[in-house]
Design an enzyme around this catalytic site. Structure first.
Site, PDB file in Angstrom:
ATOM      1  N   LYS A   1       0.805  -1.232   0.000  1.00  0.00           N
ATOM      2  CA  LYS A   1       0.000   0.000   0.000  1.00  0.00           C
ATOM      3  C   LYS A   1       0.836   1.280   0.000  1.00  0.00           C
ATOM      4  O   LYS A   1       0.420   2.282  -0.567  1.00  0.00           O
ATOM      5  CB  LYS A   1      -0.946   0.004   1.199  1.00  0.00           C
ATOM      6  CG  LYS A   1      -2.007  -1.078   1.100  1.00  0.00           C
ATOM      7  CD  LYS A   1      -2.981  -1.006   2.258  1.00  0.00           C
ATOM      8  CE  LYS A   1      -3.788  -2.287   2.328  1.00  0.00           C
ATOM      9  NZ  LYS A   1      -4.869  -2.216   3.295  1.00  0.00           N
TER      10      LYS A   1
ATOM     11  N   ALA B   1      -1.608   1.286  14.715  1.00  0.00           N
ATOM     12  CA  ALA B   1      -1.448   2.493  13.896  1.00  0.00           C
ATOM     13  C   ALA B   1      -0.672   2.177  12.623  1.00  0.00           C
ATOM     14  O   ALA B   1       0.081   2.997  12.109  1.00  0.00           O
ATOM     15  CB  ALA B   1      -0.764   3.590  14.703  1.00  0.00           C
TER      16      ALA B   1
END
Lengths: 269, 271
Positions: free
Chosen positions: B76, B138
């Site tokens: 990504k 996160a």
């Protein structure tokens, strides 16, 4: 998921990929034919149409071959010669012909290829009741598919094989190569002719766009069998029908070699 | 004309690129949405290693009948280098989970990971506006969720990650972009006084694992979401259910996401 076959409706994360490379691509029949062939064998695999632009060939091929879940490639016009540059090993008939229409990734990660067009064409003719043994054949086009057809016609025992190409040297080289390998005496360059011919083969792209024929003829003797490698209707096939000739297009050639192609590309998996 | 049963020469190609790839569900989910809309298009599983990723992207982008792709782990962030334009979400999060070829030939990248979870939570009756959220994890998914919460009006987001530097970086970066939301970093997730608790870490994915933290009983008004799809009911969600909390699963998130992805890849099928 189909309960009986265990195969997904179309595709899932485990589907193994195969691709046909060509330009143009929309007309190719292999995605339907070969995907159906895989599925009939119970393989969760799919044949994709990859549109490869001539000026992007290297970049696209490197990308396609870097796909870890892609196991094989089928090549169509105009890439049957060019694909050989990417292979580590070419089987004897592909080597003789100098072109391949199928390649597979071997267990060791190398790529090997072979050519099945000629066998497919001879099988398609046989399915249509035409045996090549002892026949006189005129073929236009000495490229990848023409070379494969010449090889299989000689192996099938044609009496005479006349070959034409707009590149005369290419046709003569092909005739010499076929003669050398098959020990065949009557394979030679000729201008396109229908004189005394049992089978006329178009192995050029002429007529693909609906215009032109590889032979300048207003009519064809109904005793001539006409074969065109192009997978849709062409002016040559239309004329053959009009003259009452038996004829075959490229689709039966593709269909007749589907099992051979799939046997080969699944061979390593 | 109705699309063919499987595939033909005119089929438009899309993909999901990741490594590993066997487990992805986008091929079925997105292809089904294309077909339901009458489109001759397919979403392929595409396995590309980290080493092979750039080569694969160059090859696919050079293929005129390949129109777009979903990106999953571990690509990504690297995919950012392969798009010409980014949505504000992708720009803020610093990652792309879907990209498509635009009519002008340029590639446009978006990040829908966070929006999918919020859409699923909305489906279970949760509206982030004015709410307080605690997000565990996160990483790629977590930062997208944190961004989407702030983007959709959350008042405060507490970020928990074993890597506190990573948590601080994201709090600082998203704090600049979202002035209406307060970001804090905590060492442990505390559900006290929160409206929603979200697990965006892989904890709960492997058999025998437990919750991301040894939680006591939850207040029944707490909404609990998880990104993990297997098992659908993670130990965290089982605990939340036992406390009568409303839950929203990773599977629901991926289904909401599949709609968004299919519509992003083929904008003409959007309702």
């Amino acid at each position: 998921v189909n309960a009986k076959s265990g195969l997904p409706a179309f595709v899932d994360g485990k589907t193994r990929l195969f691709g046909i490379i060509g330009h143009p691509i929309e007309q190719v029949k292999s995605p339907e034919l070969l995907t159906a062939n895989f599925r009939a064998r119970g393989k969760n695999a799919i044949m994709l149409p990859f549109h490869v632009l001539p000026d992007k060939f290297d970049e696209t091929l490197r990308g396609v071959m870097a796909l870890k879940n892609l196991d094989g490639i089928v090549a169509t016009v105009p890439y049957k010669l060019r694909l050989t540059e990417y292979l580590d090993h070419i089987h004897p008939s592909g080597k003789r012909i100098g072109a391949v229409n199928a390649a597979r990734r071997e267990k060791d990660g190398s790529w090997s290829g072979d050519m099945f067009d000629g066998q497919g064409m001879v099988r398609a003719l046989a399915n249509a009741g035409f045996e090549v043994k002892g026949k006189r054949v005129m073929m236009a086009g000495a490229g990848g598919v023409g070379s494969a057809i010449a090889d299989s016609l000689a192996a099938g025992g044609v009496k005479t094989l006349l070959i034409h190409d707009i590149d005369e040297k290419k046709a003569k080289d092909l005739a010499a190569g076929v003669t050398r390998h098959h020990g065949h005496g009557d394979v030679k360059f000729s201008a396109p002719t229908l004189d005394g011919v049992d089978l006329f083969v178009n192995a050029t792209a002429v007529g693909m766009d609906g215009n032109g024929m590889a032979i300048n003829a207003g009519k064809i003797d109904p005793g001539v069998f006409v074969f065109d490698v192009i997978t849709h209707d062409t002016p040559l096939l239309a004329l053959a029908r009009q003259c009452g000739c038996k004829s075959l297009g490229g689709l039966p050639m593709t269909q007749a070699q589907a099992d051979l192609l799939v046997d080969f590309i699944l061979g390593a998996s | 004309m109705a699309p063919p049963d499987i595939i033909d020469g005119a089929t438009r190609l899309f993909g999901i690129i990741g490594d590993p790839i066997d487990q992805v569900r986008s091929p079925q989910q997105i292809t089904a949405r294309f077909r339901a809309a009458g489109k001759n298009a397919i979403c392929l599983p595409i396995q590309a290693t980290v080493a092979g990723f750039d080569t694969v992207m160059r090859g696919l982008k050079a293929t005129p009948n390949f129109d777009g792709t979903v990106l999953t782990v571990p690509h990504k962030v690297r995919a950012m280098a392969h798009v010409d334009r980014l949505s504000p979400q992708a720009e803020r999060v610093g990652a792309v989970n879907v990209m498509r070829r635009e009519p002008d030939g340029k590639w446009f990248g978006d990040m829908t990971d966070g929006k999918g979870l919020i859409r699923a939570a909305r489906g279970a009756g949760f509206d982030p506006k004015g709410k307080r959220a605690v997000v565990i994890g996160a990483g790629g998914a977590g930062s997208a969720i944190i961004d989407a919460l702030a983007d959709q009006g959350a008042r405060e987001v507490t970020i928990v990650d074993v890597d506190t530097r990573r948590a601080n970086d994201i709090a600082a970066r998203l704090g600049n972009a979202h002035s209406g939301c307060r970001f804090t970093v905590a060492a442990k997730p505390d559900p006290e006084g929160q409206d929603i608790l979200i697990n965006a870490s892989p904890v709960g994915m492997h058999p025998g694992t437990e919750m991301p933290a040894p939680f006591g009983p939850f207040d029944a008004r707490l909404m609990v979401s998880d990104v993990v799809t297997k098992p659908e009911i993670t130990p965290l969600l089982a605990h939340a259910r036992a406390c009568n909390c409303t839950i929203s699963t990773g599977v629901a998130m991926y289904q909401a996401q599949a709609d968004m992805l299919a519509q992003f890849l083929l904008p003409e099928i959007a309702p």
